[in-house]
Motif scaffolding. Structure first.
Motif, mmCIF file in Angstrom:
data_model
loop_
_atom_site.group_PDB
_atom_site.id
_atom_site.type_symbol
_atom_site.label_atom_id
_atom_site.label_comp_id
_atom_site.label_asym_id
_atom_site.label_seq_id
_atom_site.Cartn_x
_atom_site.Cartn_y
_atom_site.Cartn_z
ATOM 1 N N GLY A 1 -7.172 -50.055 -22.954
ATOM 2 C CA GLY A 1 -5.637 -50.614 -22.728
ATOM 3 C C GLY A 1 -4.972 -50.413 -24.186
ATOM 4 N N SER A 2 -3.702 -50.183 -24.074
ATOM 5 C CA SER A 2 -2.854 -50.230 -25.245
ATOM 6 C C SER A 2 -1.661 -50.643 -25.019
ATOM 7 C CB SER A 2 -2.900 -48.748 -25.859
ATOM 8 O OG SER A 2 -1.787 -47.916 -25.116
ATOM 9 N N VAL B 1 -1.977 -59.741 -19.784
ATOM 10 C CA VAL B 1 -1.063 -58.961 -20.583
ATOM 11 C C VAL B 1 0.078 -59.036 -20.340
ATOM 12 C CG1 VAL B 1 -1.173 -56.822 -21.970
ATOM 13 C CG2 VAL B 1 -3.488 -57.714 -21.258
ATOM 14 N N PHE B 2 1.002 -59.286 -21.316
ATOM 15 C CA PHE B 2 2.475 -59.155 -21.011
ATOM 16 C C PHE B 2 3.152 -58.198 -22.006
ATOM 17 C CE2 PHE B 2 1.245 -63.276 -19.137
ATOM 18 C CZ PHE B 2 1.630 -63.375 -18.039
ATOM 19 N N ALA B 3 4.060 -57.559 -21.397
ATOM 20 C CA ALA B 3 4.996 -56.524 -22.364
ATOM 21 C C ALA B 3 6.557 -57.062 -22.112
ATOM 22 C CB ALA B 3 5.032 -55.334 -22.036
ATOM 23 N N GLY B 4 6.741 -58.118 -21.326
ATOM 24 C CA GLY B 4 7.855 -58.737 -20.886
ATOM 25 C C GLY B 4 7.971 -59.768 -20.043
ATOM 26 N N MET C 1 -8.662 -53.103 -32.444
ATOM 27 C CA MET C 1 -9.574 -54.012 -31.607
ATOM 28 C C MET C 1 -10.986 -53.262 -30.948
ATOM 29 S SD MET C 1 -9.185 -56.997 -32.873
ATOM 30 C CE MET C 1 -9.642 -58.405 -31.560
ATOM 31 N N ASN C 2 -10.310 -52.284 -30.300
ATOM 32 C CA ASN C 2 -11.206 -51.262 -29.472
ATOM 33 C C ASN C 2 -12.049 -50.586 -30.049
ATOM 34 O OD1 ASN C 2 -8.968 -49.654 -29.952
ATOM 35 N ND2 ASN C 2 -8.872 -48.872 -27.902
ATOM 36 N N THR C 3 -12.106 -50.461 -31.318
ATOM 37 C CA THR C 3 -12.964 -49.627 -32.228
ATOM 38 C C THR C 3 -14.106 -50.418 -32.883
ATOM 39 O OG1 THR C 3 -11.706 -49.895 -34.322
ATOM 40 C CG2 THR C 3 -11.156 -48.261 -32.880
ATOM 41 N N ILE C 4 -14.273 -51.885 -32.632
ATOM 42 C CA ILE C 4 -15.028 -52.778 -33.104
ATOM 43 C C ILE C 4 -15.899 -53.442 -32.269
ATOM 44 C CG2 ILE C 4 -13.999 -52.834 -35.432
ATOM 45 C CD1 ILE C 4 -12.673 -55.740 -34.780
ATOM 46 N N ARG D 1 -1.583 -60.945 -30.354
ATOM 47 C CA ARG D 1 -1.023 -59.659 -30.385
ATOM 48 C C ARG D 1 -2.132 -58.540 -30.966
ATOM 49 N NH1 ARG D 1 4.816 -58.591 -31.530
ATOM 50 N NH2 ARG D 1 4.870 -58.389 -29.168
ATOM 51 N N PRO D 2 -2.743 -57.587 -30.180
ATOM 52 C CA PRO D 2 -3.645 -56.800 -30.816
ATOM 53 C C PRO D 2 -3.067 -55.733 -31.831
ATOM 54 C CG PRO D 2 -2.985 -56.105 -28.694
ATOM 55 C CD PRO D 2 -2.232 -57.662 -28.877
ATOM 56 N N PRO D 3 -3.679 -55.775 -32.835
ATOM 57 C CA PRO D 3 -2.886 -54.930 -33.816
ATOM 58 C C PRO D 3 -3.083 -53.223 -33.387
ATOM 59 C CG PRO D 3 -4.586 -56.182 -35.191
ATOM 60 C CD PRO D 3 -4.702 -56.471 -33.643
ATOM 61 N N TYR D 4 -1.961 -52.528 -33.632
ATOM 62 C CA TYR D 4 -1.790 -51.605 -33.243
ATOM 63 C C TYR D 4 -1.363 -51.426 -31.776
ATOM 64 C CZ TYR D 4 -3.856 -50.461 -37.598
ATOM 65 O OH TYR D 4 -4.006 -50.360 -38.985
ATOM 66 N N GLY D 5 -1.493 -52.760 -30.931
ATOM 67 C CA GLY D 5 -1.510 -52.705 -29.517
ATOM 68 C C GLY D 5 -2.670 -52.142 -28.874
ATOM 69 N N THR D 6 -3.839 -52.076 -29.315
ATOM 70 C CA THR D 6 -4.858 -51.431 -28.624
ATOM 71 C C THR D 6 -5.892 -52.690 -28.461
ATOM 72 O OG1 THR D 6 -6.280 -50.862 -30.793
ATOM 73 C CG2 THR D 6 -4.824 -48.988 -30.135
ATOM 74 N N TYR D 7 -6.540 -52.616 -27.276
ATOM 75 C CA TYR D 7 -7.353 -53.544 -26.656
ATOM 76 C C TYR D 7 -8.409 -52.955 -25.714
ATOM 77 C CZ TYR D 7 -4.161 -54.031 -23.066
ATOM 78 O OH TYR D 7 -3.422 -53.967 -21.698
ATOM 79 N N ASP D 8 -9.557 -53.838 -25.726
ATOM 80 C CA ASP D 8 -10.333 -53.161 -24.516
ATOM 81 C C ASP D 8 -10.924 -54.821 -23.806
ATOM 82 O OD1 ASP D 8 -12.302 -54.419 -26.261
ATOM 83 O OD2 ASP D 8 -13.302 -52.535 -26.917
#
Length: 284
Positions: A25-26, A87-90, A159-162, A190-197
């Motif tokens: 996810g991003s 997860v919300f963007a709005g 986050m999705n790299t660790i 809020r995930p840094p860079y908008g990336t998550y898993d």
């Protein structure tokens, strides 16, 4: 230690290993599985022109924004104390309002506090400990104005790299620091860079926040970067900005960048509302 503010000023433009790691996810186009911003249920906007503080706006060379409507008595987003985090963007609203969120905490310009006192624009702060630990006190006047402080990790990793263990350390660590320093445990992450898993959702749920917050526009220096093809704001959009100054903004100050953001919002006829006013705290 490598400073986070040496990365590109455009957090939505990921390259190299980070871009290759977008496996789940991003916060880019299509990211965010929460309720969309065009949901109904809160009635038409009752926004009106602001006149009382016209002199304050003039001081900063700005035109007053419309006043936001009253906060909805029945908050349209309900979070739960347990279970997977959404997860919300709005926010789900038909009102012509948007929400400003400001990340990291690198720049600590006293003039920005003055600007916020004058203009009374609500913001949500997603603070990262590495950026704020040199001066926790700076953000307290902003909090005292009613602006909420939320979780943005200890060190700003993708986050999705660790692994899960490290993700848990990042989220729980920042949660503990922010709760200690500012007296309230963050509700949002809020995930840094908008990336998550999937592990990010587990870590966030275990550490205390009850939702992941993305964005639909990101403020650069003079204009916004839009995710939508029509390059326009829409009711309920969440906007990303950063605590940054001349070193990161090609000589532009934090207050000038924020003023540019308010001008872009004004041009499209939107008001700015407080994000947390549209979110129901989970019971218990």
């Amino acid at each position: 230690m490598k400073r986070h503010n040496r990365r590109s000023r455009f957090d939505t433009s990921l390259t190299g290993a980070v871009a290759a790691a977008l496996t789940v996810g991003s916060c880019g186009v299509g990211g965010g599985s929460g309720i969309g911003p065009t949901a109904t249920g809160d009635g038409p906007s009752t926004a009106r022109s602001v006149t009382a503080d016209a002199a304050a706006w003039q001081k900063w060379g700005l035109t007053p924004l419309p006043a936001p409507p009253e906060a909805p008595a029945d908050k349209p987003v309900r979070l739960f104390a347990t279970g997977s985090v959404p997860v919300f963007a709005g926010m789900p609203t038909t009102r012509k309002v948007v929400f400003i969120t400001i990340d990291d905490g690198t720049e600590k310009d006293p003039k920005f506090i003055e600007m916020m006192r004058d203009l009374k624009i609500p913001i949500t702060m997603f603070l990262m400990n590495d950026a704020i630990k040199s001066d926790y006190e700076y953000f307290k006047p902003l909090q005292a104005m009613g602006n909420h402080i939320q979780n943005h990790t200890l060190h700003h990793p993708a986050m999705n790299t660790i692994p899960l263990t490290r993700q848990r350390e990042e989220v729980c660590g920042d949660q503990n620091v922010l709760a200690k320093q500012y007296g309230t445990a963050p509700l949002l992450f809020r995930p840094p860079y908008g990336t998550y898993d999937k592990n990010t959702k587990v870590a966030v749920s275990e550490c205390g926040p009850r939702a992941i917050i993305c964005w639909r526009e990101s403020m650069q220096i003079t204009d916004m970067r839009y995710q939508g093809a029509d390059k326009k704001l829409h009711p309920g959009d969440i906007i990303l900005a950063h605590f940054r100054g001349p070193k990161e903004l090609n000589g532009t100050t934090m207050t000038k960048m924020f003023g540019n953001l308010l001008q872009r919002i004004h041009e499209q006829g939107f008001a700015v509302a407080r994000l947390e006013d549209y979110i129901q705290q989970p019971a218990g």
